[in-house]
Motif scaffolding. Structure first.
Motif, short mmCIF file in Angstrom:
data_model
loop_
_atom_site.label_atom_id
_atom_site.label_comp_id
_atom_site.label_asym_id
_atom_site.label_seq_id
_atom_site.Cartn_x
_atom_site.Cartn_y
_atom_site.Cartn_z
N VAL A 1 0.63 -1.36 -0.02
CA VAL A 1 -0.21 0.04 0.31
C VAL A 1 0.88 1.21 0.06
O VAL A 1 0.35 2.31 -0.66
CB VAL A 1 -0.99 0.16 1.23
N PHE A 2 2.04 1.18 0.69
CA PHE A 2 3.03 2.41 0.40
C PHE A 2 4.17 2.24 -0.60
O PHE A 2 5.04 2.68 -0.34
CB PHE A 2 3.60 2.30 2.02
N ASN A 3 3.57 1.83 -1.53
CA ASN A 3 4.50 1.57 -2.91
C ASN A 3 4.62 3.05 -2.97
O ASN A 3 3.83 4.14 -3.39
CB ASN A 3 3.67 1.00 -3.91
N PRO A 4 6.07 3.37 -3.15
CA PRO A 4 6.37 4.96 -3.69
C PRO A 4 6.01 5.25 -5.25
O PRO A 4 6.53 6.30 -5.55
CB PRO A 4 8.03 4.68 -3.50
N LYS A 5 5.48 4.36 -5.93
CA LYS A 5 5.19 4.61 -7.36
C LYS A 5 4.64 5.93 -7.63
O LYS A 5 3.80 6.43 -6.42
CB LYS A 5 4.66 3.46 -8.27
N LYS A 6 4.65 6.42 -8.63
CA LYS A 6 3.93 7.88 -8.89
C LYS A 6 2.37 7.59 -8.78
O LYS A 6 1.81 6.83 -9.15
CB LYS A 6 4.34 8.32 -10.36
N ALA A 7 1.99 8.60 -8.06
CA ALA A 7 0.68 8.64 -7.69
C ALA A 7 -0.09 9.69 -8.97
O ALA A 7 0.37 10.36 -9.53
CB ALA A 7 0.27 9.48 -6.40
N TYR A 8 -1.47 9.35 -9.00
CA TYR A 8 -2.24 10.41 -9.68
C TYR A 8 -3.53 10.87 -8.96
O TYR A 8 -3.85 10.52 -7.81
CB TYR A 8 -2.76 9.56 -10.94
N GLY A 9 -4.37 11.95 -9.26
CA GLY A 9 -5.31 12.48 -8.85
C GLY A 9 -5.05 13.80 -8.45
O GLY A 9 -4.52 14.78 -9.41
N SER A 10 -5.06 14.43 -7.32
CA SER A 10 -5.09 15.77 -6.90
C SER A 10 -4.16 16.03 -5.72
O SER A 10 -3.59 14.80 -5.16
CB SER A 10 -6.32 16.62 -6.53
N LYS A 11 -3.59 17.34 -5.37
CA LYS A 11 -2.83 17.22 -4.19
C LYS A 11 -3.62 16.83 -3.01
O LYS A 11 -2.99 16.38 -1.92
CB LYS A 11 -2.48 18.68 -4.13
N GLU A 12 -4.83 16.85 -2.84
CA GLU A 12 -5.66 16.61 -1.82
C GLU A 12 -5.91 15.16 -1.50
O GLU A 12 -5.80 14.52 -0.62
CB GLU A 12 -7.02 17.15 -1.56
N ILE A 13 -6.11 14.46 -2.85
CA ILE A 13 -6.49 12.87 -2.73
C ILE A 13 -5.54 12.32 -3.92
O ILE A 13 -5.71 12.71 -5.09
CB ILE A 13 -7.91 12.63 -3.04
N ARG A 14 -4.68 11.35 -3.48
CA ARG A 14 -3.83 10.81 -4.25
C ARG A 14 -3.98 9.23 -4.34
O ARG A 14 -4.28 8.42 -3.44
CB ARG A 14 -2.29 11.06 -3.78
N TYR A 15 -3.71 8.86 -5.74
CA TYR A 15 -4.07 7.46 -5.74
C TYR A 15 -2.77 6.56 -6.41
O TYR A 15 -2.29 7.50 -7.20
CB TYR A 15 -5.07 7.13 -6.82
N ARG A 16 -2.60 5.20 -6.01
CA ARG A 16 -1.62 4.69 -6.71
C ARG A 16 -1.94 3.22 -7.05
O ARG A 16 -2.70 2.48 -6.20
CB ARG A 16 -0.47 4.37 -5.70
N ALA A 17 -1.91 2.98 -8.42
CA ALA A 17 -2.60 1.89 -8.97
C ALA A 17 -1.71 0.87 -8.60
O ALA A 17 -0.37 0.95 -8.92
CB ALA A 17 -2.86 2.17 -10.69
N LEU A 18 -2.05 -0.42 -8.24
CA LEU A 18 -1.23 -1.43 -7.81
C LEU A 18 -1.51 -2.56 -8.56
O LEU A 18 -0.29 -3.16 -9.33
CB LEU A 18 -1.79 -1.95 -6.31
N PHE A 19 -2.61 -3.28 -8.99
CA PHE A 19 -2.64 -4.15 -10.22
C PHE A 19 -4.14 -4.16 -10.43
O PHE A 19 -5.10 -3.63 -9.76
CB PHE A 19 -2.33 -5.58 -9.63
N ASP A 20 -4.43 -4.86 -11.64
CA ASP A 20 -5.71 -4.81 -12.28
C ASP A 20 -5.77 -5.88 -13.33
O ASP A 20 -4.79 -6.07 -14.06
CB ASP A 20 -5.76 -3.25 -13.05
N GLY A 21 -7.02 -6.61 -13.21
CA GLY A 21 -6.99 -7.77 -14.22
C GLY A 21 -8.13 -8.76 -13.88
O GLY A 21 -8.57 -8.63 -12.91
N PRO A 22 -8.48 -9.42 -15.11
CA PRO A 22 -9.58 -10.44 -14.75
C PRO A 22 -9.03 -11.86 -13.91
O PRO A 22 -7.81 -11.69 -14.20
CB PRO A 22 -10.09 -10.81 -16.30
#
Length: 499
Positions: free
Chosen positions: A399-420
């Motif tokens: 959850v604390f992966n330092p990868k680049k975040a997206y979103g806004s300065k107030e709420i930031r998201y980091r995609a971790l994985f995704d798939g069927p």
């Protein structure tokens, strides 16, 4: 269309757009087979099947359909109608506008036509492009003539349409099975199956929540339009929120082929008090949170555990359920016979915020490694399998992966994985960090969501949730999030999309 903006512009001008090759022919055949096997009646009217049938609901919230709808009509979407349309050889569907759309008073309506069987240009819809912007429906225009509904020809329609827009032509899109036509419900349209085989298609109908959808009188097709006050159309909020309250919103239907003690239909917040303790003389202690079925999962279980240093809850084992395991506090070592790290070992050290996804039948166990008992939480679920898709493999992340975040300065998201996966149309995980004072408004998702709070505290559904909280939002339930505290809050979000 090359971009979503050009697709939206084309749709706004023409009133329709076609997405090619969205679904496979095998998918279309399977859908028709499943529909033929089901014996569930629609709710309240002939277009209400998605409110009663989990099969139909799952067809309506297919990700490619809902994503395109959001591009075309915005983030707030309700589902109000679903049906299977069958046209025999030489069968005609007279020129018309959708009555529910013309009487909606405000908002947007979009119908989604999914070709399933014997779909060709000769059997697809005929459309007057731009007619959704005409001041009158074709029914009103026809009422001012002596021509009946069944005897209205293409030449009549062109003459009437050109009184609004010169040089307009009838368009009939090239379509095959698996193509999807999105069209404004107000557009002038018809069909004539000129082939020698029956044509079958799904008709799925959506609107923005501010559009007032009402039932027409039975067998009342012509102008002036007549509607009933009661019953109200059962609608399902599949994305966004409903602040207008002009429609009857119902929960998504639950699977009927799964035997389970509890149907999970309401938001749940369970606050664990960390660290979880071990009773006298015990090496491992589970803490059960909830178990039941949802609109997207035949069965889902969430529970936490405390495990003493040097001990295992069980030998390496497998099970049909898929699983997410996340470390809440302390350290552990995962023993994963089918997942070796760089030095060749099958033992993976993990600490707070680390989590893994185990596919079905993936061998695993863990051992406590910290002086104080390691605390961890598991989400386990099962569905009938999703066949014919490349499936997500074992995943390990933080959850604390330092990868680049997206979103806004107030709420930031980091995609971790995704798939069927074997059990889901899609499993999506991301982490969110929300600043003090930040918030997002309540909205609806067509999928189930589990949130695990790992740092700070948040407020959701009028309840405070701090580190160790397990939050569950079933599909169709409104939920928002705020951070009223003085420090950043971080949590793991897992989305469970039906198969």
């Amino acid at each position: 269309m090359d971009t979503s903006s050009s697709k939206k512009n084309y749709f706004e001008n023409s009133g329709y757009v076609v997405d090619k090759h969205v679904f496979s022919r095998d998918w279309c055949k399977k859908v028709l087979s499943n529909i033929a096997d089901e014996q569930i009646p629609p709710m309240d009217w002939d277009k209400g099947i998605a409110a009663n049938s989990h099969l139909w609901y799952s067809l309506c919230v297919q990700t490619p359909i809902v994503d395109t709808l959001q591009e075309l009509m915005g983030k707030n979407i309700i589902l109000w109608g679903a049906s299977l349309v069958t046209k025999r050889p030489q069968a005609k569907h007279p020129w018309h506008c959708d009555i529910e759309s013309w009487t909606a008073e405000q908002g947007k309506t979009i119908s989604v036509w999914v070709g399933l069987q014997n779909v060709r240009k000769e059997s697809s819809l005929k459309i007057i492009p731009g007619s959704h912007q005409f001041a009158k429906s074709i029914q009103e225009i026809r009422s001012q003539s002596t021509i009946s509904r069944l005897h209205t020809t293409d030449e009549h329609v062109l003459t009437w349409a050109r009184s609004f827009k010169a040089e307009v032509q009838i368009e009939q899109p090239e379509m095959v099975e698996g193509d999807v036509l999105f069209f404004d419900g107000k557009i002038w349209h018809a069909s004539l199956n000129t082939t020698d085989k029956p044509r079958k298609a799904l008709l799925l109908q959506f609107a923005t929540p501010d559009a007032r959808i009402r039932m027409p009188y039975v067998n009342s097709y012509e102008w002036p339009f007549r509607q009933v006050d009661l019953p109200r159309v059962p609608t399902i909020l599949i994305r966004g929120d409903d602040r207008w309250k002009v429609n009857k919103i119902v929960n998504p239907p639950l699977p009927t082929n799964v035997k389970c003690r509890i149907s999970l239909e309401q938001n749940r917040i369970h606050q664990l008090t960390l660290p979880l303790s071990l009773p006298q003389g015990k090496k491992w202690q589970p803490y059960y949170i909830f178990n039941g079925k949802t609109a997207n999962m035949g069965n889902v279980t969430v529970h936490a555990s405390a495990l003493e240093k040097g001990h295992l809850p069980h030998p390496p084992h497998t099970h049909k359920e898929e699983e997410i395991l996340i470390i809440l506090s302390g350290e552990a070592e995962l023993d994963l016979p089918q997942a070796r790290i760089d030095n060749g070992s099958t033992r993976h050290p993990v600490g707070p915020g680390d989590f893994v996804y185990y596919p079905s039948w993936f061998p695993h166990t863990l051992k406590g490694m910290s002086e104080k008992p390691v605390n961890y939480l598991m989400i386990k679920w099962f569905n009938e399998n999703s066949e014919g898709k490349k499936q997500l493999k074992f995943q390990k992340n933080s959850v604390f992966n330092p990868k680049k975040a997206y979103g806004s300065k107030e709420i930031r998201y980091r995609a971790l994985f995704d798939g069927p996966t074997h059990c889901l149309g899609k499993l999506h995980c991301h982490s969110t960090t929300i600043n003090p004072g930040a918030a997002y408004d309540p909205h609806i998702d067509p999928y189930d969501v589990v949130i695990i709070v790992l740092k700070g505290e948040v407020e959701t559904c009028g309840v405070m949730a701090r580190q160790g909280a397990a939050i569950f939002y079933p599909a169709g339930q409104p939920h928002g999030m705020a951070n009223p505290g003085t420090e950043n809050a971080t949590y793991l979000v897992s989305e469970f999309h039906g198969n």
